[in-house]
Enzyme design. Structure first.
Site, PDB file in Angstrom:
ATOM      1  N   ASP A 165      39.719  36.319  55.138  1.00  0.00           N
ATOM      2  CA  ASP A 165      40.591  35.856  54.356  1.00  0.00           C
ATOM      3  C   ASP A 165      39.908  34.731  53.338  1.00  0.00           C
ATOM      4  O   ASP A 165      39.055  33.942  53.991  1.00  0.00           O
ATOM      5  CB  ASP A 165      41.798  35.076  55.108  1.00  0.00           C
ATOM      6  CG  ASP A 165      43.030  34.931  54.131  1.00  0.00           C
ATOM      7  OD1 ASP A 165      43.922  35.262  54.427  1.00  0.00           O
ATOM      8  OD2 ASP A 165      43.077  33.889  53.582  1.00  0.00           O
ATOM      9  N   ILE A 166      40.263  34.876  52.167  1.00  0.00           N
ATOM     10  CA  ILE A 166      39.644  33.931  51.225  1.00  0.00           C
ATOM     11  C   ILE A 166      40.088  32.425  51.509  1.00  0.00           C
ATOM     12  O   ILE A 166      39.365  31.539  51.121  1.00  0.00           O
ATOM     13  CB  ILE A 166      39.915  34.342  49.788  1.00  0.00           C
ATOM     14  CG1 ILE A 166      38.810  33.776  48.693  1.00  0.00           C
ATOM     15  CG2 ILE A 166      41.149  33.893  49.605  1.00  0.00           C
ATOM     16  CD1 ILE A 166      38.725  34.514  47.285  1.00  0.00           C
ATOM     17  N   ASN A 201      53.190  39.131  57.853  1.00  0.00           N
ATOM     18  CA  ASN A 201      54.341  38.569  56.747  1.00  0.00           C
ATOM     19  C   ASN A 201      54.945  39.752  56.058  1.00  0.00           C
ATOM     20  O   ASN A 201      54.122  40.667  55.640  1.00  0.00           O
ATOM     21  CB  ASN A 201      53.699  37.487  55.814  1.00  0.00           C
ATOM     22  CG  ASN A 201      53.170  36.247  56.797  1.00  0.00           C
ATOM     23  OD1 ASN A 201      53.776  35.694  57.428  1.00  0.00           O
ATOM     24  ND2 ASN A 201      52.088  35.908  55.990  1.00  0.00           N
ATOM     25  N   GLU A 259      52.576  37.533  50.242  1.00  0.00           N
ATOM     26  CA  GLU A 259      52.139  37.183  48.999  1.00  0.00           C
ATOM     27  C   GLU A 259      51.568  38.534  48.393  1.00  0.00           C
ATOM     28  O   GLU A 259      51.702  38.819  47.155  1.00  0.00           O
ATOM     29  CB  GLU A 259      51.034  36.213  48.847  1.00  0.00           C
ATOM     30  CG  GLU A 259      51.727  34.708  49.421  1.00  0.00           C
ATOM     31  CD  GLU A 259      50.567  33.673  49.638  1.00  0.00           C
ATOM     32  OE1 GLU A 259      49.164  34.147  49.537  1.00  0.00           O
ATOM     33  OE2 GLU A 259      50.710  32.535  49.730  1.00  0.00           O
ATOM     34  N   HIS A 282      49.413  44.071  55.699  1.00  0.00           N
ATOM     35  CA  HIS A 282      48.002  43.543  56.310  1.00  0.00           C
ATOM     36  C   HIS A 282      48.383  42.832  57.610  1.00  0.00           C
ATOM     37  O   HIS A 282      49.840  42.185  57.565  1.00  0.00           O
ATOM     38  CB  HIS A 282      47.558  42.640  55.250  1.00  0.00           C
ATOM     39  CG  HIS A 282      48.344  41.644  54.626  1.00  0.00           C
ATOM     40  ND1 HIS A 282      49.161  41.870  53.708  1.00  0.00           N
ATOM     41  CD2 HIS A 282      48.339  40.229  54.731  1.00  0.00           C
ATOM     42  CE1 HIS A 282      49.668  40.854  53.063  1.00  0.00           C
ATOM     43  NE2 HIS A 282      49.332  39.897  53.951  1.00  0.00           N
TER      44      HIS A 282
HETATM   45  P1  AMP Z   1      50.429  37.094  53.024  1.00  0.00           P
HETATM   46  O1  AMP Z   1      51.030  35.715  52.615  1.00  0.00           O
HETATM   47  O2  AMP Z   1      50.685  37.564  54.254  1.00  0.00           O
HETATM   48  O3  AMP Z   1      50.581  37.828  51.903  1.00  0.00           O
HETATM   49  O4  AMP Z   1      48.922  36.539  52.873  1.00  0.00           O
HETATM   50  C1  AMP Z   1      47.812  37.181  51.962  1.00  0.00           C
HETATM   51  C2  AMP Z   1      46.392  36.487  52.236  1.00  0.00           C
HETATM   52  O5  AMP Z   1      45.687  36.927  51.487  1.00  0.00           O
HETATM   53  C3  AMP Z   1      46.571  34.923  52.006  1.00  0.00           C
HETATM   54  O6  AMP Z   1      46.151  34.267  53.497  1.00  0.00           O
HETATM   55  C4  AMP Z   1      45.423  34.740  51.094  1.00  0.00           C
HETATM   56  O7  AMP Z   1      44.639  33.779  51.530  1.00  0.00           O
HETATM   57  C5  AMP Z   1      44.663  36.132  51.369  1.00  0.00           C
HETATM   58  N1  AMP Z   1      44.094  36.581  49.980  1.00  0.00           N
HETATM   59  C6  AMP Z   1      44.496  36.714  48.707  1.00  0.00           C
HETATM   60  N2  AMP Z   1      43.346  37.136  47.701  1.00  0.00           N
HETATM   61  C7  AMP Z   1      42.421  37.178  48.712  1.00  0.00           C
HETATM   62  C8  AMP Z   1      41.103  37.872  48.259  1.00  0.00           C
HETATM   63  N3  AMP Z   1      40.846  38.178  47.068  1.00  0.00           N
HETATM   64  N4  AMP Z   1      40.247  38.106  49.379  1.00  0.00           N
HETATM   65  C9  AMP Z   1      40.665  37.703  50.807  1.00  0.00           C
HETATM   66  N5  AMP Z   1      41.877  37.112  50.981  1.00  0.00           N
HETATM   67  C10 AMP Z   1      42.633  36.895  49.982  1.00  0.00           C
END
Ligand code: AMP
Length: 119
Positions: A33-34, A91, A99, A104
């Site tokens: 995760d970024i 989520n 988001e 995932h």
């Molecule tokens: P969610 O709120 O469950 O949809 O989480 C989305 C997750 O994706 C968040 O924890 C972000 O930090 C992560 N994320 C978004 N863009 C990237 C990316 N390019 N590489 C890795 N993780 C990401």
């Protein structure tokens, strides 16, 4: 809701944007995760175009579901999280705080993770 082919995880799967990949097979990709919320914070995603857990559970083939679940377990094991413990979380939708609209599972570990949900 239809699947958005331009969501960020679809772009990672197509190799259009980089990711720190930790595991990949025919069914799943795991990457860091970024914005990590724990010492270990990995995202595990199926390769198919599924928006959420409900979408995945309804539309994915048995092979895709088994492959994804096995990959998730393997990543947790291979990262050394099985013995000390870990947390998985997915989520979904607005109330879930999702988001990115590609199903995932977050995999957290590396410390005691505290209460299950923020107050
Ligand atoms: P969610 O709120 O469950 O949809 O989480 C989305 C997750 O994706 C968040 O924890 C972000 O930090 C992560 N994320 C978004 N863009 C990237 C990316 N390019 N590489 C890795 N993780 C990401």
């Amino acid at each position: 809701m239809g699947y958005d082919q331009n969501n960020i995880f679809a772009k990672i799967l197509r190799g259009e944007i980089p990711a720190k990949k930790l595991y990949e097979d025919d069914y799943a990709l795991a990457f860091a995760d970024i914005h990590p919320r724990a010492p270990v914070h990995v995202l595990v995603i199926p390769k198919g175009p599924y928006v959420s857990f409900v979408d995945f559970s309804a539309k994915a083939t048995p092979e895709e579901i088994a492959g994804f679940v096995r990959a998730l377990g393997r990543v947790a094991h291979d990262l050394g999280l099985d013995a000390p413990g870990f947390r998985i979380l997915s989520n979904a939708g607005a109330n879930g705080g999702q988001e990115v609209p590609h199903f995932h599972v977050h995999l957290f570990g590396g410390k005691h993770l505290g209460p299950m949900l923020a107050a």
